[in-house]
Motif scaffolding. Structure first.
Motif, mmCIF file in Angstrom:
data_model
loop_
_atom_site.group_PDB
_atom_site.id
_atom_site.type_symbol
_atom_site.label_atom_id
_atom_site.label_comp_id
_atom_site.label_asym_id
_atom_site.label_seq_id
_atom_site.Cartn_x
_atom_site.Cartn_y
_atom_site.Cartn_z
ATOM 1 N N VAL A 1 0.961 -1.064 0.089
ATOM 2 C CA VAL A 1 -0.006 -0.098 0.007
ATOM 3 C C VAL A 1 0.906 1.203 -0.052
ATOM 4 C CG1 VAL A 1 -1.865 1.244 1.189
ATOM 5 C CG2 VAL A 1 -1.761 -1.286 1.407
ATOM 6 N N LYS A 2 0.725 2.161 -0.929
ATOM 7 C CA LYS A 2 1.513 3.350 -0.868
ATOM 8 C C LYS A 2 0.969 4.520 0.214
ATOM 9 C CE LYS A 2 3.214 6.822 -4.093
ATOM 10 N NZ LYS A 2 3.210 7.006 -5.517
ATOM 11 N N CYS A 3 1.909 4.898 1.032
ATOM 12 C CA CYS A 3 1.778 5.884 2.094
ATOM 13 C C CYS A 3 1.785 7.192 1.764
ATOM 14 C CB CYS A 3 2.679 5.238 3.142
ATOM 15 S SG CYS A 3 2.538 6.054 4.781
ATOM 16 N N SER A 4 0.953 7.872 2.202
ATOM 17 C CA SER A 4 0.897 9.272 1.954
ATOM 18 C C SER A 4 1.684 10.071 2.807
ATOM 19 C CB SER A 4 -0.540 9.870 1.898
ATOM 20 O OG SER A 4 -1.163 9.717 3.000
ATOM 21 N N ILE A 5 2.212 9.697 4.030
ATOM 22 C CA ILE A 5 3.014 10.370 5.057
ATOM 23 C C ILE A 5 4.353 9.704 5.089
ATOM 24 C CG2 ILE A 5 2.213 8.813 6.967
ATOM 25 C CD1 ILE A 5 2.110 11.626 8.786
ATOM 26 N N THR A 6 5.272 10.361 5.125
ATOM 27 C CA THR A 6 6.593 9.979 5.295
ATOM 28 C C THR A 6 7.068 10.035 6.638
ATOM 29 O OG1 THR A 6 7.598 12.341 5.000
ATOM 30 C CG2 THR A 6 7.266 11.236 2.921
ATOM 31 N N PRO A 7 8.256 9.389 7.143
ATOM 32 C CA PRO A 7 8.694 9.286 8.628
ATOM 33 C C PRO A 7 9.075 10.636 9.074
ATOM 34 C CG PRO A 7 9.587 7.597 7.231
ATOM 35 C CD PRO A 7 8.914 8.548 6.294
ATOM 36 N N HIS A 8 9.386 11.684 8.248
ATOM 37 C CA HIS A 8 9.770 12.968 8.521
ATOM 38 C C HIS A 8 8.334 13.476 8.997
ATOM 39 C CE1 HIS A 8 13.721 12.219 7.347
ATOM 40 N NE2 HIS A 8 13.349 11.912 5.788
ATOM 41 N N GLU A 9 7.480 13.504 8.470
ATOM 42 C CA GLU A 9 6.220 14.306 8.643
ATOM 43 C C GLU A 9 5.603 13.532 9.910
ATOM 44 O OE1 GLU A 9 3.903 13.786 5.151
ATOM 45 O OE2 GLU A 9 4.942 15.007 3.990
ATOM 46 N N SER A 10 5.715 12.283 10.373
ATOM 47 C CA SER A 10 5.235 11.561 11.414
ATOM 48 C C SER A 10 5.813 11.867 12.878
ATOM 49 C CB SER A 10 4.914 10.065 11.343
ATOM 50 O OG SER A 10 6.274 9.761 11.173
ATOM 51 N N LYS A 11 7.002 12.542 12.719
ATOM 52 C CA LYS A 11 7.783 13.042 14.015
ATOM 53 C C LYS A 11 6.975 13.675 15.011
ATOM 54 C CE LYS A 11 12.450 12.618 12.588
ATOM 55 N NZ LYS A 11 13.804 13.176 12.660
ATOM 56 N N GLY A 12 6.755 12.990 16.443
ATOM 57 C CA GLY A 12 6.070 13.868 17.255
ATOM 58 C C GLY A 12 4.664 13.769 17.212
ATOM 59 N N LYS A 13 4.069 12.859 16.162
ATOM 60 C CA LYS A 13 2.581 12.447 16.139
ATOM 61 C C LYS A 13 2.502 11.137 16.948
ATOM 62 C CE LYS A 13 1.684 14.701 12.041
ATOM 63 N NZ LYS A 13 1.034 14.591 10.650
ATOM 64 N N THR A 14 1.551 10.947 17.612
ATOM 65 C CA THR A 14 1.126 9.737 18.394
ATOM 66 C C THR A 14 -0.126 9.105 17.611
ATOM 67 O OG1 THR A 14 -0.421 10.948 20.008
ATOM 68 C CG2 THR A 14 2.186 10.596 20.457
ATOM 69 N N ARG A 15 -0.160 7.755 17.693
ATOM 70 C CA ARG A 15 -1.551 7.131 17.473
ATOM 71 C C ARG A 15 -2.468 7.116 18.322
ATOM 72 N NH1 ARG A 15 0.807 2.306 13.734
ATOM 73 N NH2 ARG A 15 2.221 3.480 12.733
#
Length: 70
Positions: free
Chosen positions: A56-70
């Motif tokens: 599955v293609k992912c629209s978010i990169t690891p750099h964009e996800s820093k600091g976000k929680t699930r």
């Protein structure tokens, strides 16, 4: 980067979904120790992609996800 192996037909399908320099999720993989004479990377492990792998293609990169929680 990590060394990955699969059947040629499966790799062609994955490359259509996940072209170079794109991020995605691959399910149904096995991580095994890398060894032998032919090692394409210096990593200690390689990824073996199963025949029934789901990509599955992912629209978010690891750099964009820093600091976000699930």
């Amino acid at each position: 980067k990590i060394h990955a192996t699969s059947k040629r037909s499966l790799m062609q399908r994955i490359q259509r979904v996940l072209p170079l320099d794109s991020w995605g999720v691959i399910e149904h993989v096995t991580v095994t120790p890398a060894g032998g004479q032919y090692r394409t990377t210096n990593y200690k492990y390689k990824m073996v992609i199963a025949e029934d792998a789901v990509t599955v293609k992912c629209s978010i990169t690891p750099h964009e996800s820093k600091g976000k929680t699930r």
